[in-house]
Scaffold this motif. Structure first.
Motif, PDB file in Angstrom:
ATOM      1  N   ASN A   1       0.826  -1.212   0.000  1.00 51.00           N
ATOM      2  CA  ASN A   1       0.000   0.000   0.000  1.00 51.00           C
ATOM      3  C   ASN A   1       0.861   1.263   0.000  1.00 51.00           C
ATOM      4  N   LYS A   2       1.951   1.220   0.763  1.00 49.11           N
ATOM      5  CA  LYS A   2       2.845   2.380   0.812  1.00 49.11           C
ATOM      6  C   LYS A   2       3.519   2.604  -0.536  1.00 49.11           C
TER       7      LYS A   2
ATOM      8  N   THR B   1       1.058   4.039  -3.023  1.00 51.94           N
ATOM      9  CA  THR B   1       0.867   5.477  -2.804  1.00 51.94           C
ATOM     10  C   THR B   1       1.971   6.272  -3.491  1.00 51.94           C
TER      11      THR B   1
ATOM     12  N   ARG C   1       1.294   6.398  -7.190  1.00 49.33           N
ATOM     13  CA  ARG C   1       0.220   7.343  -7.542  1.00 49.33           C
ATOM     14  C   ARG C   1       0.740   8.779  -7.520  1.00 49.33           C
TER      15      ARG C   1
END
Length: 278
Positions: free
Chosen positions: A95-96, A99, A102
């Motif tokens: 998830n990190k 991010t 993105r």
């Protein structure tokens, strides 16, 4: 003054209170020490984690306050759970990293292959490779969770959707880098470059034979069904390490080892790692 990341542990059993009593005695001594030196413990930040099926799960106190029981704790950036599986760590790391991807996508309207490769290696890949020896995935779902980061490289507008992520971004596959990282860590430990005693993790093999190197490790036989144990760093890396040639292992520095292992894999291939630019 701070004393962070302090651990207190012991072996406990359901049919005996010896281990749990020893833990509570140590906690009492810590409390007396903190009162003497006026360095109070923040009990609300202290956590207790029970591991194993034969754990009585006793409650412990620090002074008059009971220590909170936790199923999951973050220790030096790595998420540890009471089942010792790396699933939580893999999810958090993925998830990190996603991010960061993105942010790169929003920041650059157009980015070429070379620029994306630099950004990927600097800001994305470190998120999924941090302390990989402690949190390397081995279950299918965890591996897919990490691999989605490689697939996300198609977000770069210049890359074709059918292009393999590794080739598109100029990066090495994550499984290959995890294996490479394991071998580098073994080299450091056996050569005294880490503050870890080799015998705490490994047992040297006496059956070196005439082939291979003199740093071969002994692989212990585990009971059937112990998939968790055999996937730990100290077990999973042994077969690959023992197959390395002597000229790769018998070097003096870490940089020399990295260069030798890259050259060896690129020249001879190593299973799925054949042809990779490590």
């Amino acid at each position: 003054m701070f004393a962070d990341d302090t651990k207190l542990y012991n072996r406990v059993k359901k049919d005996s209170t010896e281990g749990s009593d020893a833990i509570q005695d140590d906690l009492n001594q810590l409390k007396d020490w903190s009162d003497t030196w006026l360095l109070r413990f923040n009990v609300s930040k202290c956590k207790c984690m029970h591991l194993g099926n034969d754990n009585p799960e006793r409650s412990y106190v620090l002074g008059e306050d009971e220590i909170m029981v936790a199923k999951e704790v973050k220790d030096l950036g790595v998420y540890i759970t009471d089942d010792c599986k790396p699933s939580t760590q893999c999810t958090k790391a993925a998830n990190k990293a996603m991010t960061s991807l993105r942010i790169i996508k929003r920041t650059f309207k157009y980015i070429d292959k070379e620029s994306f490769s630099i950004l990927y290696k600097a800001y994305v890949r470190p998120d999924v490779e941090y302390c990989v020896q402690a949190g390397s995935p081995y279950q299918v779902n965890d591996i897919k969770e990490i691999e989605k980061i490689q697939r996300a490289t198609k977000a770069c507008s210049k890359f074709k959707r059918k292009t393999l992520p590794g080739k598109a971004s100029g990066t090495t596959s994550l499984p290959a880098r995890r294996l490479r990282g394991d071998l580098i860590e073994v080299f450091k430990i056996l050569n005294g470059l880490e503050d870890i005693k080799p015998e705490e993790l490994f047992t040297m093999s006496h059956n070196t034979g005439t082939r291979g190197h003199s740093y071969k490790l002994f692989k212990k036989q585990l009971h059937k069904g112990l998939n968790l144990r055999k996937c730990f760093f100290s077990q999973r890396v042994i077969d690959t390490w023992n197959k390395l040639p002597a000229d790769v292992v018998n070097v003096k520095t870490t940089n020399q080892f990295k260069g030798k292992i890259d050259k060896f894999w690129n020249k001879n291939g190593y299973g799925e790692l054949k042809g990779l630019n490590l």
